[in-house]
Scaffold this motif. Structure first.
Motif, mmCIF file in Angstrom:
data_model
loop_
_atom_site.group_PDB
_atom_site.id
_atom_site.type_symbol
_atom_site.label_atom_id
_atom_site.label_comp_id
_atom_site.label_asym_id
_atom_site.label_seq_id
_atom_site.Cartn_x
_atom_site.Cartn_y
_atom_site.Cartn_z
ATOM 1 N N TRP A 106 36.511 -16.390 22.763
ATOM 2 C CA TRP A 106 36.505 -16.286 21.301
ATOM 3 C C TRP A 106 35.091 -16.334 20.723
ATOM 4 C CZ3 TRP A 106 34.437 -20.556 18.891
ATOM 5 C CH2 TRP A 106 34.407 -21.738 19.627
ATOM 6 N N LEU A 107 34.098 -16.690 21.561
ATOM 7 C CA LEU A 107 32.721 -16.682 21.095
ATOM 8 C C LEU A 107 32.118 -15.280 21.060
ATOM 9 C CD1 LEU A 107 31.235 -19.852 22.868
ATOM 10 C CD2 LEU A 107 31.630 -19.512 20.415
ATOM 11 N N HIS A 108 32.851 -14.313 21.597
ATOM 12 C CA HIS A 108 32.378 -12.926 21.551
ATOM 13 C C HIS A 108 32.564 -12.388 20.130
ATOM 14 C CE1 HIS A 108 31.498 -8.915 23.118
ATOM 15 N NE2 HIS A 108 32.482 -8.480 22.337
ATOM 16 N N LEU A 109 31.471 -12.130 19.417
ATOM 17 C CA LEU A 109 31.536 -11.727 18.010
ATOM 18 C C LEU A 109 31.427 -10.229 17.787
ATOM 19 C CD1 LEU A 109 29.342 -14.508 16.317
ATOM 20 C CD2 LEU A 109 31.820 -14.464 16.669
ATOM 21 N N THR A 110 30.567 -9.552 18.533
ATOM 22 C CA THR A 110 30.330 -8.134 18.282
ATOM 23 C C THR A 110 29.823 -7.434 19.531
ATOM 24 O OG1 THR A 110 29.052 -6.548 16.945
ATOM 25 C CG2 THR A 110 27.977 -8.626 17.491
ATOM 26 N N ASP A 111 30.097 -6.141 19.613
ATOM 27 C CA ASP A 111 29.573 -5.305 20.694
ATOM 28 C C ASP A 111 28.408 -4.452 20.217
ATOM 29 O OD1 ASP A 111 31.377 -6.041 22.789
ATOM 30 O OD2 ASP A 111 32.952 -4.887 21.788
ATOM 31 N N ASP A 112 28.047 -4.583 18.929
ATOM 32 C CA ASP A 112 26.941 -3.793 18.380
ATOM 33 C C ASP A 112 25.632 -4.296 18.982
ATOM 34 O OD1 ASP A 112 24.763 -2.954 16.611
ATOM 35 O OD2 ASP A 112 26.365 -2.163 15.340
ATOM 36 N N ILE A 113 24.997 -3.466 19.798
ATOM 37 C CA ILE A 113 23.813 -3.900 20.532
ATOM 38 C C ILE A 113 22.624 -4.178 19.615
ATOM 39 C CG2 ILE A 113 22.973 -1.566 21.001
ATOM 40 C CD1 ILE A 113 22.143 -2.626 23.801
ATOM 41 N N LEU A 114 22.527 -3.428 18.508
ATOM 42 C CA LEU A 114 21.414 -3.652 17.587
ATOM 43 C C LEU A 114 21.560 -4.991 16.869
ATOM 44 C CD1 LEU A 114 18.807 -2.568 16.435
ATOM 45 C CD2 LEU A 114 20.126 -1.396 14.648
ATOM 46 N N VAL A 118 18.749 -8.067 17.182
ATOM 47 C CA VAL A 118 18.004 -8.643 16.067
ATOM 48 C C VAL A 118 18.366 -10.116 15.860
ATOM 49 C CG1 VAL A 118 17.556 -8.539 13.590
ATOM 50 C CG2 VAL A 118 17.703 -6.427 14.923
ATOM 51 N N PHE A 119 19.664 -10.392 15.720
ATOM 52 C CA PHE A 119 20.066 -11.774 15.437
ATOM 53 C C PHE A 119 19.894 -12.669 16.659
ATOM 54 C CE2 PHE A 119 22.140 -9.551 11.955
ATOM 55 C CZ PHE A 119 21.863 -10.402 10.897
ATOM 56 N N GLY A 120 20.033 -12.096 17.845
ATOM 57 C CA GLY A 120 19.757 -12.867 19.054
ATOM 58 C C GLY A 120 18.298 -13.265 19.143
ATOM 59 N N ALA A 180 16.922 -2.507 28.697
ATOM 60 C CA ALA A 180 15.545 -3.008 28.774
ATOM 61 C C ALA A 180 14.798 -2.748 27.472
ATOM 62 C CB ALA A 180 14.820 -2.357 29.946
ATOM 63 N N LEU A 181 14.974 -1.570 26.887
ATOM 64 C CA LEU A 181 14.268 -1.235 25.649
ATOM 65 C C LEU A 181 14.767 -2.076 24.478
ATOM 66 C CD1 LEU A 181 14.051 2.644 26.040
ATOM 67 C CD2 LEU A 181 12.205 0.986 26.311
ATOM 68 N N TYR A 182 16.072 -2.290 24.411
ATOM 69 C CA TYR A 182 16.597 -3.180 23.365
ATOM 70 C C TYR A 182 16.112 -4.612 23.570
ATOM 71 C CZ TYR A 182 19.770 0.002 20.921
ATOM 72 O OH TYR A 182 20.297 1.014 20.135
ATOM 73 N N SER A 183 15.934 -4.997 24.830
ATOM 74 C CA SER A 183 15.442 -6.348 25.113
ATOM 75 C C SER A 183 14.007 -6.524 24.644
ATOM 76 C CB SER A 183 15.538 -6.642 26.616
ATOM 77 O OG SER A 183 16.883 -6.650 27.040
ATOM 78 N N ILE A 184 13.216 -5.446 24.659
ATOM 79 C CA ILE A 184 11.856 -5.520 24.133
ATOM 80 C C ILE A 184 11.897 -5.815 22.634
ATOM 81 C CG2 ILE A 184 9.762 -4.198 23.648
ATOM 82 C CD1 ILE A 184 10.128 -2.811 26.313
#
Length: 288
Positions: A106-114, A118-120, A180-184
């Motif tokens: 239930w802690l899974h909130l969204t699959d939107d990678i962007l 950002v919020f991560g 990897a690019l999103y992680s940057i």
């Protein structure tokens, strides 16, 4: 504040920071298969590789604890024993709760990678800054960043960001370039928010025009343990002679100091300047 209350405050800050770190990993990082900076990112990368290629699930906590053995030794040897102790508390709590919270779907909130990126990144920075406010760290490369900052007097977060990009290069080869690019982006957001919120290594120059230079200097010395230089000059508009107190303090000390100076001399004219670099002797409180 007594030593007990101060240590209790530090413990609560690192405990909350560790819990937020674990929550961030479960909600945002693992949901989007991102790789945060430092040893956390390396641990998640290894988990991904072992699961993908060998069908072996590596426990996050045990793996990240093992990776932190050398950084913890660096902390005890070169930074400070109490500082390192509270950092170890943060590492233990974040590792433990990452494994525990991973079992709650239930802690899974969204699959939107962007959104996760950002919020991560922002939440990651908040957890790191909580530890820094507690005069500790989140472990791993933070020990190295703080060690460099203490030795040079300059922020090393951008240097750590560069190291993390190298790690992500290998992550791109092994698990895919999109992650990897999103992680940057995640790491860039985290490093910038950390630099924004934590000002210890930024320097502020204060130029204070006052008729109470002795009281002003005493306040600066008592609150910050920094020295000051006093000049004498004439105001061309009034034709009167005044003193100018020149001092440099850390940005973290500046806000509180300015309020006290205003109380000492409500008529003082204070010019606050951000200092790009300081050469020479500058007092720095060392980690305990």
């Amino acid at each position: 504040m007594s030593v007990f209350l101060r240590d209790l405050k530090r413990f609560l800050l690192v405990a909350f920071g560790g819990f937020l770190m674990a929550l961030n990993i479960v909600i945002f990082v693992q949901s989007a298969d991102l790789f945060p900076g430092g040893l956390t990112g390396i641990t998640l990368l290894l988990q991904n590789i072992f699961l993908k290629y060998f069908n072996i699930h590596l426990p996050y906590s045990i793996t990240v604890y093992a990776f932190n053995l050398i950084p913890v030794w660096i902390g005890f040897k070169f930074i400070g024993k109490r500082f390192t102790f509270f950092s170890v508390v943060m590492i233990f709590i974040s590792g433990l709760f990452t494994d525990i919270l991973s079992g709650f779907e239930w802690l899974h909130l969204t699959d939107d990678i962007l959104l996760c990126t950002v919020f991560g990144g922002i939440l990651n920075a908040v957890s790191v800054v909580l530890c820094l406010f507690a005069e500790s760290s989140s472990g791993g490369t933070d020990f190295i960043a703080i060690y460099i900052s203490e030795k040079t007097g300059r922020s090393a977060w951008n240097l750590i960001f560069g190291f993390n990009c190298i790690v992500l290069f290998f992550a791109g080869i092994l698990v895919g370039w999109d992650k990897a690019l999103y992680s940057i982006i995640f790491q860039y957001a985290s490093s910038q928010v950390t630099t924004l919120l934590y000002k210890k290594y930024s320097k502020i120059t204060l130029l204070i025009i006052t008729d109470k230079s002795d009281e002003i200097y005493a306040t600066i010395k008592n609150l910050t343990n920094h020295g000051a230089t006093v000049f004498e000059g004439r105001g061309e508009y009034s034709g009167k002679t005044h003193k100018m107190v020149y001092t440099v303090v850390s940005a973290a000390e500046s806000g509180s100091l300015e309020k006290h100076l205003r109380t000492v001399d409500p008529n003082a004219f204070i010019n606050v300047i951000e200092s790009k670099d300081i050469l020479g002797r500058f007092f720095k409180r060392q980690p305990d």
